[in-house]
Design an enzyme around this catalytic site. Structure first.
Site, PDB file in Angstrom:
ATOM      1  N   GLN A 194       3.401   9.588   1.959  1.00 50.82           N
ATOM      2  CA  GLN A 194       4.462   8.966   1.781  1.00 50.82           C
ATOM      3  C   GLN A 194       5.306   9.665   0.373  1.00 50.82           C
ATOM      4  O   GLN A 194       6.333   9.392   0.137  1.00 50.82           O
ATOM      5  CB  GLN A 194       4.388   7.708   1.803  1.00 50.82           C
ATOM      6  CG  GLN A 194       3.967   6.871   2.981  1.00 50.82           C
ATOM      7  CD  GLN A 194       3.520   5.574   2.959  1.00 50.82           C
ATOM      8  OE1 GLN A 194       2.664   5.041   2.449  1.00 50.82           O
ATOM      9  NE2 GLN A 194       4.666   4.662   3.421  1.00 50.82           N
ATOM     10  N   CYS A 245       7.134  -0.949   6.666  1.00 53.49           N
ATOM     11  CA  CYS A 245       6.624   0.389   6.091  1.00 53.49           C
ATOM     12  C   CYS A 245       7.619   0.952   5.244  1.00 53.49           C
ATOM     13  O   CYS A 245       8.830   0.908   5.294  1.00 53.49           O
ATOM     14  CB  CYS A 245       6.355   1.097   7.243  1.00 53.49           C
ATOM     15  SG  CYS A 245       5.812   2.819   6.623  1.00 53.49           S
ATOM     16  N   LEU A 246       7.264   1.356   3.948  1.00 53.18           N
ATOM     17  CA  LEU A 246       7.931   1.755   2.851  1.00 53.18           C
ATOM     18  C   LEU A 246       8.728   3.096   3.377  1.00 53.18           C
ATOM     19  O   LEU A 246       9.878   3.451   2.799  1.00 53.18           O
ATOM     20  CB  LEU A 246       7.250   2.124   1.610  1.00 53.18           C
ATOM     21  CG  LEU A 246       6.482   1.090   1.177  1.00 53.18           C
ATOM     22  CD1 LEU A 246       5.554   1.745   0.029  1.00 53.18           C
ATOM     23  CD2 LEU A 246       7.582   0.270   0.461  1.00 53.18           C
ATOM     24  N   GLY A 257       0.718  -1.149  -0.015  1.00 45.28           N
ATOM     25  CA  GLY A 257      -0.209   0.070  -0.121  1.00 45.28           C
ATOM     26  C   GLY A 257       0.810   1.300   0.033  1.00 45.28           C
ATOM     27  O   GLY A 257       2.006   1.294   0.335  1.00 45.28           O
ATOM     28  N   HIS A 309      -3.227  -0.390   7.769  1.00 46.91           N
ATOM     29  CA  HIS A 309      -1.777   0.249   7.765  1.00 46.91           C
ATOM     30  C   HIS A 309      -2.005   1.773   7.000  1.00 46.91           C
ATOM     31  O   HIS A 309      -1.486   2.591   7.512  1.00 46.91           O
ATOM     32  CB  HIS A 309      -0.861  -0.610   7.115  1.00 46.91           C
ATOM     33  CG  HIS A 309       0.670   0.054   6.977  1.00 46.91           C
ATOM     34  ND1 HIS A 309       1.506  -0.619   7.846  1.00 46.91           N
ATOM     35  CD2 HIS A 309       1.043   0.860   6.282  1.00 46.91           C
ATOM     36  CE1 HIS A 309       2.753   0.092   7.566  1.00 46.91           C
ATOM     37  NE2 HIS A 309       2.474   1.043   6.762  1.00 46.91           N
ATOM     38  N   GLU A 310      -2.325   1.607   5.983  1.00 44.79           N
ATOM     39  CA  GLU A 310      -2.661   3.009   5.210  1.00 44.79           C
ATOM     40  C   GLU A 310      -3.558   4.033   5.592  1.00 44.79           C
ATOM     41  O   GLU A 310      -3.300   5.253   5.568  1.00 44.79           O
ATOM     42  CB  GLU A 310      -3.004   2.517   3.545  1.00 44.79           C
ATOM     43  CG  GLU A 310      -2.215   1.922   2.889  1.00 44.79           C
ATOM     44  CD  GLU A 310      -0.671   1.849   2.996  1.00 44.79           C
ATOM     45  OE1 GLU A 310      -0.189   3.309   2.994  1.00 44.79           O
ATOM     46  OE2 GLU A 310       0.305   1.294   3.200  1.00 44.79           O
ATOM     47  N   HIS A 359      -1.699   5.978   8.039  1.00 47.89           N
ATOM     48  CA  HIS A 359      -0.681   6.942   7.498  1.00 47.89           C
ATOM     49  C   HIS A 359      -1.615   8.195   7.403  1.00 47.89           C
ATOM     50  O   HIS A 359      -1.045   9.173   7.743  1.00 47.89           O
ATOM     51  CB  HIS A 359      -0.224   6.332   6.370  1.00 47.89           C
ATOM     52  CG  HIS A 359       0.881   5.708   6.258  1.00 47.89           C
ATOM     53  ND1 HIS A 359       2.125   6.288   6.971  1.00 47.89           N
ATOM     54  CD2 HIS A 359       1.443   4.551   5.873  1.00 47.89           C
ATOM     55  CE1 HIS A 359       3.293   5.313   7.022  1.00 47.89           C
ATOM     56  NE2 HIS A 359       2.961   4.290   6.223  1.00 47.89           N
TER      57      HIS A 359
END
Length: 518
Positions: A400, A441-442, A395, A483-484, A487
């Site tokens: 991000q 996580c990216l 995602g 998760h997204e 963010h």
């Protein structure tokens, strides 16, 4: 009710101020802080409760880099307020290329070049200066700072204690003026540390002084050398004074096969540079160039690179020095995961933007803005999937990639599945059943952590036309979507980890390449 010319001029000043504040993406509180005022002051000026002052206008112009628009509106207001005639006292004439008066020294143009030659980097800075203040300028502060391992501060400090910068190797040169009129500038030490030096460049030499008086212009150029064993793979320019134009140039041997990218860091976020880098080759040299007009005050622009060719210097572990003191070739391990993410434009942990609640779209009025954000997310997702195999699905949320809006995309674990688009999402229900799985996580890709999440969630989200729907997600998709959404609310997965849980370095993580088990 009619308004006086003075009131109309004050309104026009406020309108231009608000427009440029919005253009720069600043809140009233942020602008006040950057200007050095009380947090409520900008709000009072925009609300017409306080009249603008000359000092306020000058600082606002310098911070917002409005090309003279704010200062011009203030002058119109101020002249009407004092009923000054065309022959009355005015500020010094505005130069041909406008710069805000009264703010001290201005950099009209900066060219910063870094060239690699024979085991060392030569940095050369050329600045066109204009004295917009009221006092003569007699010196200019030159700062030199190196960081061998910018992502490992402890290792970098240890390295520079063992290999400090020396004045002999720096070989500093500095002149004021150009061509035959150039004058050498004397140097006076201000700071001397292992990894940084600060030097006053004086507008003086053995022949006398040559101050830069108010309203005058000159060009200064200075250069210094740092060996490859002390220079990390980054080159940063910090905007400490108002600057009209900035150009950064990197000059490397072609056979190093350099790859270069750029990052902008401000008080709000760390994002990829907004203008693309340009590359061209000159014989056996690869030249990378990046430029921007009116860079934001206090912003930092950093170019980073890696070399892929044989014989190029590398940047992790330093080989021992030979007996005669020369440095052997450096040893390369694989680039860190977070560096790869940063290289494709993913905002990294520590940026303020990742801790802010994102703004919801006003749909359908902002449909085009929402579509643009989703397009940017999908494009970034394509770059990511070319870089890494996301067997668990993946995602990506708008913050991000530097956008503080409530948009995210999620690609399910199935290889050919289309990404799910989420606009203005919020969790409205979840199951009582949960499980604990490792997440990555990216924006924090060097580690993995155990996180408990519900096995099924219900999410209310919007379509582009503004209609709202509720979608259920289960198992892996429930985890990815949760998760997204975190963010978009300014949360990271580490916030959901247990108090006794610890992060696992990606090098020790045993589940890479495998989907979550249910």
């Amino acid at each position: 009710m009619t308004t006086s010319p003075v009131e109309r001029a004050a309104d026009q000043f406020v309108t231009v101020l608000a427009q440029w504040r919005a253009e720069r993406g600043m809140t009233k509180k942020q602008l006040a802080a950057r200007m050095g005022f009380d947090p409520s002051y900008v709000s009072h000026v925009e609300g017409r409760r306080h009249k603008p002052t000359e000092d306020f206008a000058r600082r606002a112009e310098a911070v917002l880099a409005a090309g003279g628009a704010i200062w011009q509106k203030f002058q119109e207001y101020d002249e009407l307020r004092h009923a000054r005639s065309a022959t009355a006292h005015r500020d010094p004439p505005v130069p041909a290329q406008w710069m805000p008066p009264g703010t001290g020294l201005i950099v009209e143009r900066e060219l910063a070049e870094l060239r690699y030659t024979e085991g060392a980097y030569r940095c050369r800075i050329k600045r066109s200066l204009y004295n917009a203040g009221n006092e003569p300028v007699t010196r200019y502060l030159m700062k030199i700072s190196v960081d061998r391992y910018p992502h490992d501060p402890i290792g970098s400090n240890r390295h520079h204690r063992q290999h400090p910068l020396t004045w002999e190797e720096l070989d500093i040169e500095a002149v004021a003026g150009e061509g035959e009129a150039a004058e050498p500038m004397q140097q006076r030490l201000k700071l001397d540390r292992d990894a940084s030096k600060e030097v006053w460049l004086l507008f003086a030499n053995e022949h006398g002084q040559f101050p830069l008086y108010p309203g005058e212009r000159t060009t200064i150029s200075y250069a210094y050398t740092v060996g490859e064993e002390k220079w990390g793979q980054w080159f940063q320019r910090a905007m400490r004074v108002p600057t009209r134009s900035l150009t950064v140039r990197l000059d490397f041997p072609v056979h190093f096969e350099p790859q270069v990218w750029g990052v902008e860091t401000s008080l709000a976020a760390e994002v990829p540079v907004r203008n693309p880098l340009e590359r061209h080759n000159e014989e056996d040299r690869a030249i990378f160039e990046w430029s921007t007009d009116q860079p934001s005050l206090n912003a930092r622009y950093r170019l980073e690179w890696r070399f892929r060719g044989a014989g190029a210097p590398t940047y992790e572990d330093l080989a021992p020095a030979s007996m005669n003191g020369s440095i052997h070739q450096l040893v390369v391990p694989e680039q860190r995961a977070s560096q790869r993410m940063r290289g494709v434009g993913i905002v990294q942990r520590g940026a303020d933007l990742l801790r802010q609640r994102c703004r919801h779209f006003q749909l359908p009025r902002e449909e085009q803005s929402a579509r643009d954000a989703v397009t940017s997310l999908l494009t970034a997702l394509q770059r990511l999937e070319a870089l890494h195999d996301f067997s668990k699905g993946v995602g990506l949320a708008a913050p991000q990639i530097g956008l503080s809006v409530a948009a995210a995309v999620v690609r399910p674990p199935e290889r050919d599945a289309e990404p799910v688009v989420l606009l203005n999402p919020r969790v409205v229900g979840e199951s009582g059943d949960s499980d604990e799985q490792y997440e990555g996580c990216l924006s924090f890709f060097d580690y993995r952590g155990l996180v408990v999440r519900a096995l099924r969630i219900e999410v209310e989200h919007a379509r582009f036309d503004g209609t709202r729907v509720i979608t259920s997600f289960e198992l892996a998709m429930a985890r990815l979507v949760s998760h997204e959404i975190d963010h978009l609310e300014g949360k990271l997965y580490v916030d959901r980890m247990g108090a006794d849980a610890s992060l696992v370095p990606v090098s020790e993580y045993q589940q890479t390449g495998r989907p979550w088990a249910y």
